[in-house]
Design an enzyme around this catalytic site. Sequence first.
Site, PDB file in Angstrom:
ATOM      1  N   HIS A 160     -70.072  23.680  30.029  1.00  0.00           N
ATOM      2  CA  HIS A 160     -71.453  23.188  30.035  1.00  0.00           C
ATOM      3  C   HIS A 160     -71.588  22.084  28.993  1.00  0.00           C
ATOM      4  O   HIS A 160     -70.848  22.049  28.007  1.00  0.00           O
ATOM      5  CB  HIS A 160     -72.430  24.333  29.744  1.00  0.00           C
ATOM      6  CG  HIS A 160     -72.712  25.175  30.957  1.00  0.00           C
ATOM      7  ND1 HIS A 160     -73.940  25.246  31.552  1.00  0.00           N
ATOM      8  CD2 HIS A 160     -71.888  25.965  31.698  1.00  0.00           C
ATOM      9  CE1 HIS A 160     -73.878  26.051  32.601  1.00  0.00           C
ATOM     10  NE2 HIS A 160     -72.650  26.505  32.719  1.00  0.00           N
TER      11      HIS A 160
ATOM     12  N   CYS B 239     -77.965  29.037  32.515  1.00  0.00           N
ATOM     13  CA  CYS B 239     -77.888  30.465  32.756  1.00  0.00           C
ATOM     14  C   CYS B 239     -79.231  31.075  32.403  1.00  0.00           C
ATOM     15  O   CYS B 239     -79.689  30.945  31.271  1.00  0.00           O
ATOM     16  CB  CYS B 239     -76.779  31.108  31.933  1.00  0.00           C
ATOM     17  SG  CYS B 239     -76.733  32.897  32.137  1.00  0.00           S
TER      18      CYS B 239
ATOM     19  N   ARG C 178     -74.862  26.174  43.272  1.00  0.00           N
ATOM     20  CA  ARG C 178     -75.022  27.543  42.779  1.00  0.00           C
ATOM     21  C   ARG C 178     -75.532  27.511  41.319  1.00  0.00           C
ATOM     22  O   ARG C 178     -76.703  27.775  41.051  1.00  0.00           O
ATOM     23  CB  ARG C 178     -73.677  28.299  42.880  1.00  0.00           C
ATOM     24  CG  ARG C 178     -73.824  29.807  42.915  1.00  0.00           C
ATOM     25  CD  ARG C 178     -74.075  30.431  41.546  1.00  0.00           C
ATOM     26  NE  ARG C 178     -73.013  30.125  40.591  1.00  0.00           N
ATOM     27  CZ  ARG C 178     -73.138  30.303  39.283  1.00  0.00           C
ATOM     28  NH1 ARG C 178     -74.260  30.781  38.766  1.00  0.00           N
ATOM     29  NH2 ARG C 178     -72.153  29.982  38.464  1.00  0.00           N
ATOM     30  N   ASP C 179     -74.682  27.166  40.384  1.00  0.00           N
ATOM     31  CA  ASP C 179     -75.053  27.204  38.964  1.00  0.00           C
ATOM     32  C   ASP C 179     -76.266  26.303  38.703  1.00  0.00           C
ATOM     33  O   ASP C 179     -77.156  26.633  37.920  1.00  0.00           O
ATOM     34  CB  ASP C 179     -73.854  26.744  38.118  1.00  0.00           C
ATOM     35  CG  ASP C 179     -73.885  27.275  36.698  1.00  0.00           C
ATOM     36  OD1 ASP C 179     -74.964  27.620  36.203  1.00  0.00           O
ATOM     37  OD2 ASP C 179     -72.813  27.316  36.059  1.00  0.00           O
TER      38      ASP C 179
ATOM     39  N   HIS D 271     -64.730  26.239  33.024  1.00  0.00           N
ATOM     40  CA  HIS D 271     -66.128  26.101  33.468  1.00  0.00           C
ATOM     41  C   HIS D 271     -66.929  25.728  32.220  1.00  0.00           C
ATOM     42  O   HIS D 271     -67.185  26.564  31.363  1.00  0.00           O
ATOM     43  CB  HIS D 271     -66.603  27.427  34.070  1.00  0.00           C
ATOM     44  CG  HIS D 271     -68.043  27.439  34.479  1.00  0.00           C
ATOM     45  ND1 HIS D 271     -68.460  27.327  35.787  1.00  0.00           N
ATOM     46  CD2 HIS D 271     -69.186  27.551  33.752  1.00  0.00           C
ATOM     47  CE1 HIS D 271     -69.779  27.388  35.850  1.00  0.00           C
ATOM     48  NE2 HIS D 271     -70.257  27.518  34.625  1.00  0.00           N
TER      49      HIS D 271
ATOM     50  N   ASN E 235     -74.337  22.003  33.394  1.00  0.00           N
ATOM     51  CA  ASN E 235     -72.878  21.982  33.479  1.00  0.00           C
ATOM     52  C   ASN E 235     -72.387  20.600  33.096  1.00  0.00           C
ATOM     53  O   ASN E 235     -73.154  19.642  33.095  1.00  0.00           O
ATOM     54  CB  ASN E 235     -72.429  22.250  34.920  1.00  0.00           C
ATOM     55  CG  ASN E 235     -72.705  23.673  35.357  1.00  0.00           C
ATOM     56  OD1 ASN E 235     -73.738  23.948  35.912  1.00  0.00           O
ATOM     57  ND2 ASN E 235     -71.790  24.559  35.093  1.00  0.00           N
TER      58      ASN E 235
HETATM   59 ZN   LIG Z   1     -72.210  27.951  34.205  1.00  0.00          ZN
END
Ligand SMILES: [Zn+2]
Length: 303
Positions: free
Chosen positions: A206, A237, A12-13, A204, A246
């Site tokens: 990065h 993002c 996803r990310d 979460h 990440n």
């Molecule tokens: Zn993220």
Amino acid sequence: MRQIHICEVGPRDGLQNAHHLMPTEAKKAWIAAMAAAGIEEIEVGSFVPPKLIPAMADTGEIVSFALTLKDLKVVALAPNVKGFERAVASGAHKVTFPVSASRAHSMANVRMTPEQMVEEVRKCVQLRGKAGPEIEAGVSTAFGCTMQGVVPEDDVVRLAVMLVDAGVDCVALADTVGYANPAQIRRLFKKVKAEIGGKLEAAHLHDTRGLGLANALAAYEEGVRHFDSSMGGLGGCPFAPGASGNVITEDLVFMFESMGASTGVNLEKLMEARKLMVAAIPEEPVYGHMALAGLPKGFRAAA
Ligand SMILES: [Zn+2]
């Protein structure tokens, strides 16, 4: 027994922000390989309009596939009620909402103020009833924002409290653009935990400025046991210029395993899964020290 819980967010990310599209079949093979390596939770996609983010157009199919994998917790992101309804229909075990602490980022990302976003999440909690998926709110840009700059810590604490009042099951703090340092991580996790206790679950992080692992360790020392990370450090993002990567799953697993904290992940198998990812998007930049150096001689995984 797992002491550390890792949620792989690469599909996803990572892929949402990659320059190259990964074909659906390759995504499935990659996700299956990560699950087989012992990754217990994977954020497999996001229910956003396909026109907006073509890389996520196959999320429904990917969720269905991931649900067939044994012992895997399947997570999907939803930015609003519409996305949540699609996520519920897909059968995902858990839905995560991005709720920005930065007003500027919130407007750019979901075209809602943080307060409006909390109301959106509240509606989803009510819609869910008793049988629906687990609901997580990820407080994004909690440690700083490329648009707004400093994000006041009190704003983050207030937002976390509002989200718990809205009925979410758990809250994550997200360093969306990689601005955090370990001292800040300690301070903010402590402050938020003082207000919402055990509802504060995940970090979460990065690795944008190279502090991903240091920040993960700081969060661990504050009692955090749930971490999002992405294989090869894919991710970023799209609405936060300059954000990339990440914290790297392979390196994070190595850090915890070598410290004696079990992740349940087999590093050799994880590196095999990485090969599948690289083969599927060969031109995409990927990162990671484990991939370069390999396991040290005499390495023993945590029991
Ligand atoms: Zn993220």
